[in-house]
Design a protein around this motif. Structure first.
Motif, PDB file in Angstrom:
ATOM      1  N   ARG A  68       0.830  -1.212   0.000  1.00 42.34           N
ATOM      2  CA  ARG A  68       0.000   0.000   0.000  1.00 42.34           C
ATOM      3  C   ARG A  68       0.859   1.255   0.000  1.00 42.34           C
ATOM      4  N   ASN A  98      -8.280 -10.391   2.550  1.00 41.37           N
ATOM      5  CA  ASN A  98      -9.668 -10.796   2.357  1.00 41.37           C
ATOM      6  C   ASN A  98     -10.306 -11.096   3.706  1.00 41.37           C
ATOM      7  N   ALA A 101     -17.538 -10.394   4.348  1.00 42.20           N
ATOM      8  CA  ALA A 101     -18.484  -9.453   4.974  1.00 42.20           C
ATOM      9  C   ALA A 101     -19.379  -8.877   3.891  1.00 42.20           C
ATOM     10  N   MET A 106     -19.658  -3.594   6.293  1.00 40.42           N
ATOM     11  CA  MET A 106     -18.273  -3.131   6.170  1.00 40.42           C
ATOM     12  C   MET A 106     -18.219  -1.617   6.329  1.00 40.42           C
ATOM     13  N   SER A 107     -17.202  -1.142   7.056  1.00 42.63           N
ATOM     14  CA  SER A 107     -16.967   0.312   7.106  1.00 42.63           C
ATOM     15  C   SER A 107     -16.284   0.731   5.802  1.00 42.63           C
ATOM     16  N   ALA A 110     -12.882  -0.563   5.850  1.00 48.31           N
ATOM     17  CA  ALA A 110     -12.753  -2.009   5.579  1.00 48.31           C
ATOM     18  C   ALA A 110     -12.689  -2.242   4.068  1.00 48.31           C
ATOM     19  N   SER A 113      -9.353  -1.040   2.757  1.00 46.86           N
ATOM     20  CA  SER A 113      -8.171  -1.848   3.086  1.00 46.86           C
ATOM     21  C   SER A 113      -7.935  -2.925   2.021  1.00 46.86           C
ATOM     22  N   VAL A 114      -8.994  -3.548   1.546  1.00 45.72           N
ATOM     23  CA  VAL A 114      -8.818  -4.619   0.548  1.00 45.72           C
ATOM     24  C   VAL A 114      -8.501  -4.038  -0.840  1.00 45.72           C
ATOM     25  N   ILE A 117      -4.836  -3.003  -0.811  1.00 45.12           N
ATOM     26  CA  ILE A 117      -3.820  -4.079  -0.887  1.00 45.12           C
ATOM     27  C   ILE A 117      -3.862  -4.721  -2.280  1.00 45.12           C
TER      28      ILE A 117
END
Ligand code: NAP
Ligand code: COA
Length: 272
Positions: A68, A98, A101, A106-107, A110, A113-114, A117
């Protein structure tokens, strides 16, 4: 079955290569004679992976970086080229995150973040790698997932990110073809004994059901994926670029959709 390729004196860098499928790919290239560098966030995982690769006979090294962070990726490539003592012949990019959700659960962070990455991380790795690749001749393999083309409940973030990864592969195969660089994506199916599988099919019963839903009747192994990477990186694949290659026993043709309802209801129960 042990497959043989000859990558003696070839330089291989596996980003996200310290566990699971990507580490299995790194081990494959180590067994096939390559010099191998792996990178991921956690120094302890990097050290352990390097130890195993060295035991397999490779000249091996490792780097701690977070895909990231573009500056860390750039520095990581400089270090990898220094360790390898030359340009990179084979680059595997497979760092991923991973968790199951639903979007409603999910926020924004969240989701971010995926995407950061898997997709942004892939962009960072692609952008930083170009100057270090062997031109002509390098083979770049991005590790995708069936979610790239099969919508799955609990996986909207991964579906969106991996679809993006495959489009990066396909676009760069056009932009970098004239430099003699081939790019392909490998789409692993359900692979046993991996973090990804344990997160998406978190019970033995569900893993069994997933295995049965694969046309070839079993979960894949990390060696199945490593062998496909060896093939794509070898001269046998000299005219293959821009391919999105499922290595999934046929799962993405139909089995995946057959077992999804069961996966979804178990994940819903576990997330309650
Ligand atoms: P894994 O063992 O968790 O592998 C993920 C790797 O990426 C680890 O080495 C991890 O090490 C690294 N990583 C994670 N976040 C990173 C970051 N921000 N920067 C740098 N490195 C990072 O999972 P896996 O199940 O083997 O999955 C490997 C790949 O296969 C992924 O691309 C996944 O999407 C794909 N895939 C897996 C399956 C499956 O059945 N398992 C199916 C389809 C596709 P650190 O924790 O040290 O960072
Ligand atoms: N359901 C909903 N949200 C979740 C979640 C879940 N199961 N797991 C994590 N999140 C959220 C966190 O709550 C956080 O959001 P918030 O800040 O609004 O609370 C956000 O995701 C980021 O989590 P965090 O733990 O801070 O991120 P991280 O950068 O340390 O880790 C992950 C990234 C979440 C993807 C982590 O699972 C990871 O490192 N995975 C790598 C290994 C992996 O996933 N392997 C399988 C590859 S297929």
């Amino acid at each position: 079955m042990s497959i043989e390729f000859n990558f003696k004196d070839k330089n291989v860098f596996v980003v996200g290569g310290t566990s699971g499928i990507n580490f299995g790919i790194a081990c494959g290239f180590a067994r096939w004679g390559a010099n191998v560098v792996v990178a991921s966030r956690k120094q302890d995982k990097v050290d352990k992976a390097v130890q195993t690769l060295t035991e397999l006979g490779a000249k091996a090294n490792g780097i701690a970086l977070d895909v990231r962070n573009y500056d860390e990726v750039v520095t990581g490539f400089d270090k990898a080229a220094e360790y390898l003592g030359g340009s990179i012949d084979v680059l595997i990019s497979g760092a991923a995150g991973n968790f199951p959700a639903r979007v409603n659960d999910m926020s924004a962070n969240a989701i971010r973040s995926v995407i950061e990455i898997d997709l942004l991380g892939t962009f960072h790795v692609m952008k930083a790698c170009f100057q270090h690749l062997t031109k002509p001749g390098a083979s770049v393999i991005n590790i995708s997932a069936p979610q790239a083309f099969l919508p799955m409940e609990h996986q909207a973030h991964v579906c969106a990110a991996k679809a993006g990864v495959d489009m990066v592969t396909r676009t760069l195969c056009m932009e970098w073809g004239s430099a003699g660089i081939r790019l392909n994506s490998i789409v692993p199916g359900p692979i046993g004994d991996t973090e990804g599988m344990d997160r998406l099919a978190p019970t033995p019963d569900l893993q069994k059901a997933v295995g049965h839903s694969v046309p070839l009747g079993r979960l894949g192994s990390v060696d199945d994926v490593a062998n496909a990477a060896g093939l794509l990186a070898s001269d046998a694949a000299a005219y293959i670029s821009g391919a999105i290659l499922p290595v999934d026993g046929g799962w993405s043709q139909s089995g995946a959709t057959a077992v999804m309802g069961k996966m979804s209801s178990i994940l819903d129960k576990m997330n309650k």
